[in-house]
Scaffold this motif. Structure first.
Motif, short mmCIF file in Angstrom:
data_model
loop_
_atom_site.label_atom_id
_atom_site.label_comp_id
_atom_site.label_asym_id
_atom_site.label_seq_id
_atom_site.Cartn_x
_atom_site.Cartn_y
_atom_site.Cartn_z
N SER A 78 72.13 35.26 -50.49
CA SER A 78 73.04 34.53 -49.68
C SER A 78 73.40 35.34 -48.51
O SER A 78 74.00 34.90 -47.43
N THR A 86 63.08 37.17 -46.94
CA THR A 86 63.26 35.69 -47.39
C THR A 86 62.10 34.98 -47.11
O THR A 86 61.99 33.80 -46.64
N HIS A 143 68.42 29.75 -37.66
CA HIS A 143 69.32 28.75 -38.61
C HIS A 143 68.55 28.29 -39.92
O HIS A 143 69.02 27.52 -40.78
N ILE A 174 67.81 29.94 -42.34
CA ILE A 174 68.59 30.65 -43.41
C ILE A 174 70.06 30.68 -43.30
O ILE A 174 70.53 30.77 -42.13
N ILE A 193 74.43 29.93 -44.22
CA ILE A 193 75.32 28.87 -44.27
C ILE A 193 76.18 28.73 -43.20
O ILE A 193 76.33 29.63 -42.39
N GLU A 234 74.91 24.24 -46.49
CA GLU A 234 73.69 25.12 -46.08
C GLU A 234 73.16 24.50 -44.51
O GLU A 234 72.90 23.22 -44.32
N ASP A 270 70.07 24.75 -43.72
CA ASP A 270 68.70 24.23 -43.79
C ASP A 270 68.61 23.63 -45.09
O ASP A 270 68.10 24.43 -46.03
N PRO A 271 69.24 22.53 -45.61
CA PRO A 271 69.45 22.20 -47.00
C PRO A 271 68.11 21.88 -47.62
O PRO A 271 67.00 21.57 -47.21
N SER A 291 66.20 24.83 -48.52
CA SER A 291 65.40 25.88 -48.40
C SER A 291 66.28 26.99 -47.62
O SER A 291 65.78 27.80 -46.64
N VAL A 292 67.63 27.06 -48.12
CA VAL A 292 68.38 28.02 -47.30
C VAL A 292 68.12 29.25 -47.65
O VAL A 292 68.63 30.23 -46.68
N ARG A 293 67.57 29.64 -48.47
CA ARG A 293 67.04 31.26 -48.76
C ARG A 293 65.64 31.40 -48.77
O ARG A 293 65.01 32.55 -48.95
N TYR A 303 63.57 24.28 -40.12
CA TYR A 303 64.51 23.92 -39.09
C TYR A 303 64.43 23.13 -38.11
O TYR A 303 65.08 22.15 -37.71
#
Length: 328
Positions: free
Chosen positions: A60, A139, A196, A198, A200, A245, A247-248, A250-252, A258
């Motif tokens: 994260s 990532t 953005h 990746i 939070i 997040e 990018d809900p 696929s945040v990682r 995006y």
């Protein structure tokens, strides 16, 4: 003699052409790929090894470490001033926009590893730039060559951070002006916003869009109503600390999602939504949406290099800090 003169003439032409090309590429004196090739040849390998170790236990932090490089470069240039501590809490990191920055311990860990191998050689500013690239790659984002040779600044000022960092509430005029002031293009603006993909955000950065957009208890009409409903579950009125997040889903994972999210009016910040308010940025958003981010990876590398050149200290300017949090 004639052959010697011809050879000399050709050599001079090559030198002049190389110089012109370097100017065209905007490369500041002393900043280049492979700067540590002779003085610390394993520098980038050491950084990558340490970053990969951190990502394996704290994935994260990827977005946070990428953000550190952005916040460094936009204040006084890419010279590591965001890392400096102040006993009176008057440094850049003490400014309100920087109080949610994370990853400082990771930078310290990387710096320590490099110092162990090559004492006094690699700057904290370069560490930030290389780490930003390596977390992008970690990532599943693009690899790009990082120009190095930056030196570290000795000044970090809370007021300069407040004046230079572009807030998440910025409209498109503010965004374009802020990037132009730094010598970055409109394309750099929309491409770098893609970072953005990746990470939070705290509710405090967008809560007004949910509950009090114009001061009348209303919501932001540019934000998708269904998304507002979901965000209100995560962020209650006045909530400053909860996180969501950017990018809900696929945040990682560093990807082109995006732009699809922005196109669906689900960009988390006003600065995300603002990309639809300008013809050039909107065209880019729509292109990446329709092509599943076809050119985004290459564009991101180019724009990161452009940003990494901002107001750098090279040659005899600045210093090479032994510890990133304090001047020598």
């Amino acid at each position: 003699m004639a052959n010697s003169m011809t050879t000399l003439f050709v050599l001079l032409q090559v030198i002049i052409l190389a110089f012109v090309l370097s100017l065209a590429n905007g490369q500041p004196h002393g900043l280049k790929i492979g700067f540590y090739e002779k003085t610390c040849p394993d520098a980038e390998a050491i950084v990558k090894k340490t970053v990969d170790q951190v990502m394996s236990v704290a994935p994260s932090l990827a977005g946070a470490l990428l953000r550190l490089h952005f916040h460094d470069c936009f204040v006084r240039g890419c010279e590591g001033s965001v890392l400096l501590n102040s006993p009176t809490h008057q440094a850049e990191k003490d400014a309100i926009p920087n109080q949610t920055l994370r990853g400082f311990q990771t930078i310290d860990k990387v710096k320590s590893a490099v110092e162990k191998e090559c004492p006094g050689i690699v700057s904290c500013a370069d560490v930030l730039a290389i780490v930003a690239r390596d977390v992008t790659v970690a990532t599943m984002g693009p690899f790009y060559e990082v120009e190095t040779g930056r030196r570290d600044g000795r000044v970090s000022n809370i007021t300069e951070a407040l004046n230079n960092l572009i807030p998440p509430t910025a409209n498109i005029s503010r965004l374009k002006a802020g990037f132009l002031q730094k010598g970055l293009s409109v394309k750099d603006l929309v491409v770098l916003s893609g970072g953005h993909t990746i990470g939070i955000s705290h509710c405090s950065s967008f809560n007004n869009r949910l509950y009090n957009f114009t001061g009348k208890g209303d919501t932001d009409p540019t934000l998708d109503p269904e998304y507002i409903t979901r965000l209100k579950i995560a962020c209650k009125p006045g909530d400053q600390n909860s996180i969501v997040e950017m990018d809900p889903g696929s945040v990682r994972t560093f990807d082109g999602d995006y732009f699809r999210i922005v196109d669906k009016r689900r960009g988390l910040f006003q600065s995300d939504a603002a990309l639809l308010d300008d013809s050039e940025t909107k065209t880019y958003v729509e292109l990446q949406t329709s092509t599943h981010g076809y050119t985004f990876f290459n564009d991101f590398g180019v724009s990161m290099v452009n940003m990494g050149r901002l107001e750098v200290l090279t040659g005899n300017s600045g210093e090479i800090r032994k510890v990133c949090t304090v001047v020598n």
